[in-house]
Design a protein around this motif. Structure first.
Motif, PDB file in Angstrom:
ATOM      1  N   ASP A 160     -29.267-156.916 -25.260  1.00  0.00           N
ATOM      2  CA  ASP A 160     -28.597-157.878 -24.366  1.00  0.00           C
ATOM      3  C   ASP A 160     -28.220-159.127 -25.150  1.00  0.00           C
ATOM      4  O   ASP A 160     -27.071-159.587 -25.116  1.00  0.00           O
ATOM      5  CB  ASP A 160     -29.514-158.257 -23.200  1.00  0.00           C
ATOM      6  N   GLN A 215     -25.604-158.390 -28.014  1.00  0.00           N
ATOM      7  CA  GLN A 215     -24.239-158.260 -27.492  1.00  0.00           C
ATOM      8  C   GLN A 215     -23.631-159.633 -27.219  1.00  0.00           C
ATOM      9  O   GLN A 215     -22.483-159.900 -27.582  1.00  0.00           O
ATOM     10  CB  GLN A 215     -24.278-157.422 -26.217  1.00  0.00           C
ATOM     11  N   CYS A 251     -19.585-146.629 -28.848  1.00  0.00           N
ATOM     12  CA  CYS A 251     -19.353-147.549 -27.739  1.00  0.00           C
ATOM     13  C   CYS A 251     -18.494-148.698 -28.254  1.00  0.00           C
ATOM     14  O   CYS A 251     -17.814-148.560 -29.283  1.00  0.00           O
ATOM     15  CB  CYS A 251     -20.685-148.055 -27.168  1.00  0.00           C
ATOM     16  N   THR A 278     -20.129-152.859 -24.583  1.00  0.00           N
ATOM     17  CA  THR A 278     -20.931-151.844 -23.877  1.00  0.00           C
ATOM     18  C   THR A 278     -22.176-151.430 -24.662  1.00  0.00           C
ATOM     19  O   THR A 278     -22.794-150.414 -24.347  1.00  0.00           O
ATOM     20  CB  THR A 278     -20.080-150.598 -23.580  1.00  0.00           C
ATOM     21  N   SER A 292     -25.288-152.807 -24.860  1.00  0.00           N
ATOM     22  CA  SER A 292     -26.515-152.832 -24.067  1.00  0.00           C
ATOM     23  C   SER A 292     -26.505-151.746 -22.998  1.00  0.00           C
ATOM     24  O   SER A 292     -27.493-151.034 -22.804  1.00  0.00           O
ATOM     25  CB  SER A 292     -26.686-154.211 -23.417  1.00  0.00           C
ATOM     26  N   GLU A 293     -25.387-151.604 -22.330  1.00  0.00           N
ATOM     27  CA  GLU A 293     -25.249-150.582 -21.289  1.00  0.00           C
ATOM     28  C   GLU A 293     -25.471-149.185 -21.862  1.00  0.00           C
ATOM     29  O   GLU A 293     -26.156-148.349 -21.258  1.00  0.00           O
ATOM     30  CB  GLU A 293     -23.856-150.689 -20.673  1.00  0.00           C
ATOM     31  N   THR A 294     -24.901-148.931 -23.033  1.00  0.00           N
ATOM     32  CA  THR A 294     -25.040-147.612 -23.659  1.00  0.00           C
ATOM     33  C   THR A 294     -26.492-147.318 -24.020  1.00  0.00           C
ATOM     34  O   THR A 294     -27.002-146.224 -23.765  1.00  0.00           O
ATOM     35  CB  THR A 294     -24.164-147.533 -24.926  1.00  0.00           C
ATOM     36  N   GLN A 311     -29.226-148.610 -22.721  1.00  0.00           N
ATOM     37  CA  GLN A 311     -30.018-148.431 -21.507  1.00  0.00           C
ATOM     38  C   GLN A 311     -29.785-147.051 -20.908  1.00  0.00           C
ATOM     39  O   GLN A 311     -30.734-146.365 -20.492  1.00  0.00           O
ATOM     40  CB  GLN A 311     -29.669-149.522 -20.490  1.00  0.00           C
ATOM     41  N   ARG A 312     -28.537-146.632 -20.872  1.00  0.00           N
ATOM     42  CA  ARG A 312     -28.211-145.316 -20.293  1.00  0.00           C
ATOM     43  C   ARG A 312     -28.847-144.188 -21.090  1.00  0.00           C
ATOM     44  O   ARG A 312     -29.312-143.197 -20.516  1.00  0.00           O
ATOM     45  CB  ARG A 312     -26.695-145.139 -20.261  1.00  0.00           C
TER      46      ARG A 312
END
Length: 265
Positions: free
Chosen positions: A169, A172, A202, A206, A208-210, A212-213
């Motif tokens: 987070d 990024q 990514c 994206t 952090s989102e990647t 986490q997913r």
């Protein structure tokens, strides 16, 4: 004799020949168990003392080295990747020097090289990036002034970021604050070269989102830069119209594009 040996990025066959021979000859191996592939210890001879330094202090590591030296042992201090990158070897070498204990360093394949191989990427591309910045996100351990992520992001060079998978987070935000566009290509490489290796493409926006997913929070490198994209210029090194010390320019018989869409040179 103490040998600081780079274990390589993880795959057992990516240690150097010199490093493997030292492992086979060692009377004592002190290895970073949280990072080094334990399969490398299968090269150790019968009777070799193997110590996992993950739970040891610097003082305990030095004491084990000194004990081995007193017994005339060959000691291998096995570090992940290449010892010169986040290996914490300087403090060990300085103490050994004061104690009069001889040592040397055997380089290894760094995980940033293994990550490039996994991504089939070249970190330096003409017209895109001629520099590679190896760094980490500031966490519990601070970084010096003017060496923070945003400071380096301003250069728009290729960045390979260690020790930061749990801080994505903040990473990024700092990459964006430093000047990378949100759509700048990025990648997360988990345990490069290990059997369980994973890679995820990514963008900076994206990251952090990647992570986490995909459930990635440790043991991963972050690569950022337009070298992960499709555009770059042709290298002059092998260009027929370019002379250098090993070849004279030849009449250009074929023209190649510079790998930018719709562009020819």
């Amino acid at each position: 004799m103490i040998h600081f040996v780079g274990a390589g990025p993880g795959a057992v066959d990516l240690i150097t020949v010199r490093g493997q021979k030292l492992l086979e000859a060692a009377d004592q191996i002190i290895y970073a168990g949280s990072l080094v592939n334990p399969a490398l210890l299968e090269n150790a001879k019968e009777g070799c003392r193997c110590l996992d330094s993950a739970g040891m202090t610097l003082e305990e590591v030095i004491a084990a080295m000194a004990e081995g030296e007193g017994k005339g042992w060959l000691t291998v201090r096995l570090h992940t990747g290449d010892p010169s990158v986040y290996g914490a070897i300087r403090e060990q070498m300085d103490i050994l020097s004061k104690m009069g204990i001889a040592y040397d360093v055997v380089p290894g394949v760094s995980s940033f090289s293994a990550a490039a191989a996994t991504l089939k990427a070249e970190y330096t591309l003409p017209g895109i990036s001629q520099s590679v910045i190896i760094t980490r996100m500031e966490g519990r351990t601070p970084v010096p002034e003017h060496q923070k992520i945003a400071d380096y992001a301003a250069h728009q060079a290729t960045m390979v970021i260690f020790l930061s998978a749990s801080l994505l987070d903040g990473l990024q935000r700092e990459l964006l604050r430093g000047g990378y566009a949100p759509d700048t290509p990025a990648a997360i490489v988990y345990k490069a070269s290990w059997p369980e290796e994973k890679k995820f493409s990514c963008t900076v926006a994206t990251l952090s989102e990647t992570a986490q997913r995909e459930g990635i929070s440790k043991t991963a490198l972050i690569v950022v830069g337009r070298v992960l994209g499709r555009e770059y210029e042709r290298s002059l090194l092998y260009h027929p119209a370019f002379s250098h010390g090993c070849r004279k320019a030849q009449p250009q018989t074929q023209t190649y594009g510079d790998h930018r869409e719709g562009t020819e040179k």
